[in-house]
Design a protein around this motif. Structure first.
Motif, mmCIF file in Angstrom:
data_model
loop_
_atom_site.group_PDB
_atom_site.id
_atom_site.type_symbol
_atom_site.label_atom_id
_atom_site.label_comp_id
_atom_site.label_asym_id
_atom_site.label_seq_id
_atom_site.Cartn_x
_atom_site.Cartn_y
_atom_site.Cartn_z
ATOM 1 N N SER A 1 -27.427 -1.585 45.800
ATOM 2 C CA SER A 1 -27.556 -0.133 45.949
ATOM 3 C C SER A 1 -26.208 0.484 46.254
ATOM 4 N N GLU B 1 -39.907 -0.687 51.212
ATOM 5 C CA GLU B 1 -38.528 -0.192 51.084
ATOM 6 C C GLU B 1 -38.108 0.516 52.374
ATOM 7 N N ASP B 2 -36.815 0.506 52.656
ATOM 8 C CA ASP B 2 -36.355 1.193 53.864
ATOM 9 C C ASP B 2 -36.282 2.709 53.658
HETATM 10 MG MG MG Z 1 -32.090 -0.670 50.502
#
Ligand code: MG
Ligand code: IMP
Length: 182
Positions: A71, A101-102
Motif C-alpha cells: 500500500s 482491513e484496518d
Molecule cells: Mg493496510
C-alpha cells in the motif's frame, strides 16, 4: 530513517474500540449463523491487532489466514497500484470468508483484494474495516461493517503505522506534525 517530528493526539480510546468490536462481533455472528467454520482473512500488516481482538469476540469456529498487499510503503500517499506480497495459505473456494482491513482510504486496496478473492469463488465474502475515511474515496467500495468513520486525518496505533512506527499504541491517534521541531 529520519522522520519529521510529530506528536500523536488520541482520537479513539482503547475502551471505545473494545466496545465497538463487541457489537461488530455480535453482528458478524448473526450474519454467519449457519457457517460451519468462518475463514477470517487479515489484510497485513495493519489489521493484525484488530483481527486478534475481533476473533476473540467471535463465539464461533474460525480459521485465521492472512494476505498482504502493498500500500503506502513508507509514505503517506496511497500508491493506487496494489500488489499482492503474500497470498493466503488456505483455500477459500466454497467457504464463508470475512476479510479484515484496518483502514479504507482511497479504496484501491480493499477493492483489489475483494476482486482477487472473488476469483476463487468463496460461498460468501463479507468485509470489515476498523476505520473508514469516506472523504478520501477514489473508487467505489465499502466494507460490509465499519468500526468508525473518521475525517481525513493520518492515524496510527492499534496495528496501524506511520513508516513502521506506532503500531503498538493501544488506541487510535492522529498524527500532528510540529512546525517548529525543537
Ligand atoms: Mg493496510
Ligand atoms: P487505500 O488503498 O488508499 O484504501 O489504502 C488502504 C491502506 O492504506 C490501509 O490498509 C492502510 O494500510 C493505509 N492507510 C490509509 N490511511 C492510513 C492512515 O491514516 N494511517 C496509516 N495507514 C493508512
Amino acid at each position: 530513517m529520519s522522520q519529521p517530528d510529530y506528536v500523536i493526539d488520541e482520537m479513539i480510546s482503547a475502551k471505545t474500540i473494545a466496545a465497538r468490536i463487541e457489537d461488530l462481533a455480535r453482528e458478524i455472528r448473526e450474519t454467519f449463523a449457519n457457517t460451519e467454520k468462518l475463514v477470517v482473512v487479515g489484510l497485513l500488516r495493519g489489521s493484525f491487532v484488530f483481527i486478534a481482538d475481533l476473533v476473540r469476540e467471535l463465539d464461533m469456529p474460525v480459521e485465521v489466514d492472512f494476505i498482504e498487499a502493498s500500500s503506502y510503503g513508507d509514505s503517506m500517499e496511497s500508491s493506487r497500484e496494489v500488489r499482492i506480497l503474500k497470498d493466503l495459505r488456505g483455500e477459500i473456494g466454497g467457504r464463508d470468508v470475512l476479510l479484515v482491513e484496518d483502514i479504507v482510504d482511497t479504496g484501491f486496496t480493499l477493492h483489489h483484494v475483494i476482486e482477487l478473492l472473488k476469483t476463487r469463488h468463496p460461498k460468501r465474502l463479507e468485509t470489515i474495516a476498523l476505520l473508514d475515511k469516506p472523504s478520501r474515496r477514489e473508487i467505489d467500495v465499502k466494507a460490509t461493517w465499519t468500526g468508525f468513520e473518521i475525517p481525513d486525518e493520518f492515524v496510527v496505533g492499534y496495528g496501524i503505522d506511520y513508516a513502521q512506527r506506532n503500531r503498538n499504541l493501544p488506541h487510535i491517534g492522529k498524527v500532528r506534525f510540529l512546525e517548529n521541531p525543537g
